[in-house]
Design a protein around this motif. Structure first.
Motif, PDB file in Angstrom:
ATOM      1  N   THR A 117       0.826  -1.210   0.000  1.00 26.41           N
ATOM      2  CA  THR A 117       0.000   0.000   0.000  1.00 26.41           C
ATOM      3  C   THR A 117       0.861   1.262   0.000  1.00 26.41           C
ATOM      4  N   GLU A 118       2.167   1.105   0.157  1.00 27.79           N
ATOM      5  CA  GLU A 118       3.104   2.223   0.127  1.00 27.79           C
ATOM      6  C   GLU A 118       3.905   2.177  -1.165  1.00 27.79           C
ATOM      7  N   THR A 119       4.290   3.341  -1.673  1.00 31.97           N
ATOM      8  CA  THR A 119       4.977   3.400  -2.968  1.00 31.97           C
ATOM      9  C   THR A 119       6.316   2.663  -2.947  1.00 31.97           C
ATOM     10  N   GLY A 145      10.635  10.789  -3.848  1.00 33.82           N
ATOM     11  CA  GLY A 145      10.411  12.210  -4.142  1.00 33.82           C
ATOM     12  C   GLY A 145       9.042  12.381  -4.747  1.00 33.82           C
ATOM     13  N   PRO A 146       8.376  13.485  -4.496  1.00 32.81           N
ATOM     14  CA  PRO A 146       7.002  13.668  -4.974  1.00 32.81           C
ATOM     15  C   PRO A 146       6.924  13.926  -6.475  1.00 32.81           C
ATOM     16  N   VAL A 147       5.811  13.531  -7.048  1.00 33.22           N
ATOM     17  CA  VAL A 147       5.442  13.897  -8.417  1.00 33.22           C
ATOM     18  C   VAL A 147       4.218  14.793  -8.310  1.00 33.22           C
ATOM     19  N   THR A 153       7.993   6.802  -5.466  1.00 30.93           N
ATOM     20  CA  THR A 153       9.260   6.116  -5.208  1.00 30.93           C
ATOM     21  C   THR A 153       9.781   5.519  -6.503  1.00 30.93           C
ATOM     22  N   THR A 154      11.085   5.659  -6.729  1.00 35.97           N
ATOM     23  CA  THR A 154      11.746   5.065  -7.889  1.00 35.97           C
ATOM     24  C   THR A 154      12.661   3.948  -7.415  1.00 35.97           C
ATOM     25  N   ALA A 155      12.539   2.781  -8.033  1.00 35.11           N
ATOM     26  CA  ALA A 155      13.401   1.636  -7.735  1.00 35.11           C
ATOM     27  C   ALA A 155      14.147   1.250  -9.006  1.00 35.11           C
TER      28      ALA A 155
END
Length: 203
Positions: A117-119, A145-147, A153-155
């Motif tokens: 449920t979390e990015t 970081g926000p969009v 979140t970027t992985a």
């Protein structure tokens, strides 16, 4: 009585008739205003639901909007949209690829199989699914970081053959994602994938 002298009854009847006409006019005007207000309010209330869903962003040869995720993004001039394509059996809603076919970017709502449920958790799970590693693998690079004010979140993960970069965004409580990939060593294409993902905005 002098026939030239008007009867006292005549002005009374004329006044009553005039008042009756005036009342009818006002009642009619009020009714029109009420009906107009109701119809106008109904139109305002109904229009968001009756209008076709779609991102409110520019859509042309170098700008795209995905209707399922509400994500907007830019693509290089030599990239093209892949119509109806499926990659690895995933139900991507929009796919673009480089002219060489060696790099691609796709978007979709986060699959139901991803229970996060979390990015960050969702991004880790997607990388783990794509490259068959643990979501906690040390090689997964994470950046948050926000969009446009929405949590994101970027992985990123790289093998000896392929490189993946996943961006997960929480759009008003729904997790959506953009997956990008190219072969290891394709630095120019990797940069283009990053540019596409970094151009993300929300309709």
């Amino acid at each position: 009585m002098d026939e030239n002298v008007p009867s006292l009854d005549e002005p009374i009847e004329d006044a009553a008739t005039e008042r009756s006409r005036t009342s009818k006019v006002w009642v009619g005007l009020i009714a029109v205003l009420i009906v107009g207000g109701v119809l106008g309010g109904a139109q305002i209330w109904w229009s968001p639901w009756g209008a076709p869903a779609g991102p409110a962003c520019a859509e042309d040869a170098t700008h795209m909007g995905d209707h399922e995720t509400s994500l907007c993004f830019s693509i290089p001039t030599d990239w093209v949209q892949v119509e109806g394509a499926k990659l690895d059996g995933s139900d991507y809603t929009s796919i673009v690829e480089s002219d060489s076919g060696n790099a691609w970017v796709a978007v979709e709502p986060v699959p139901d199989a991803v229970t996060a449920t979390e990015t960050e958790d969702a991004a880790r799970q997607m990388i783990a699914t794509l490259v068959e590693v643990s979501p906690d693998a040390q090689g997964i690079r994470i950046e948050s970081g926000p969009v446009e004010g929405q949590e994101s979140t970027t992985a990123e993960f790289e093998t000896t053959i392929v490189w993946f970069r996943v961006v997960v965004v929480d759009v008003d409580g729904s997790l959506v994602m953009m997956v990008g990939s190219t072969y290891t060593g394709e630095d120019g294409l990797r940069e283009q994938v990053e540019q596409i993902q970094d151009s993300l905005s929300i309709a």
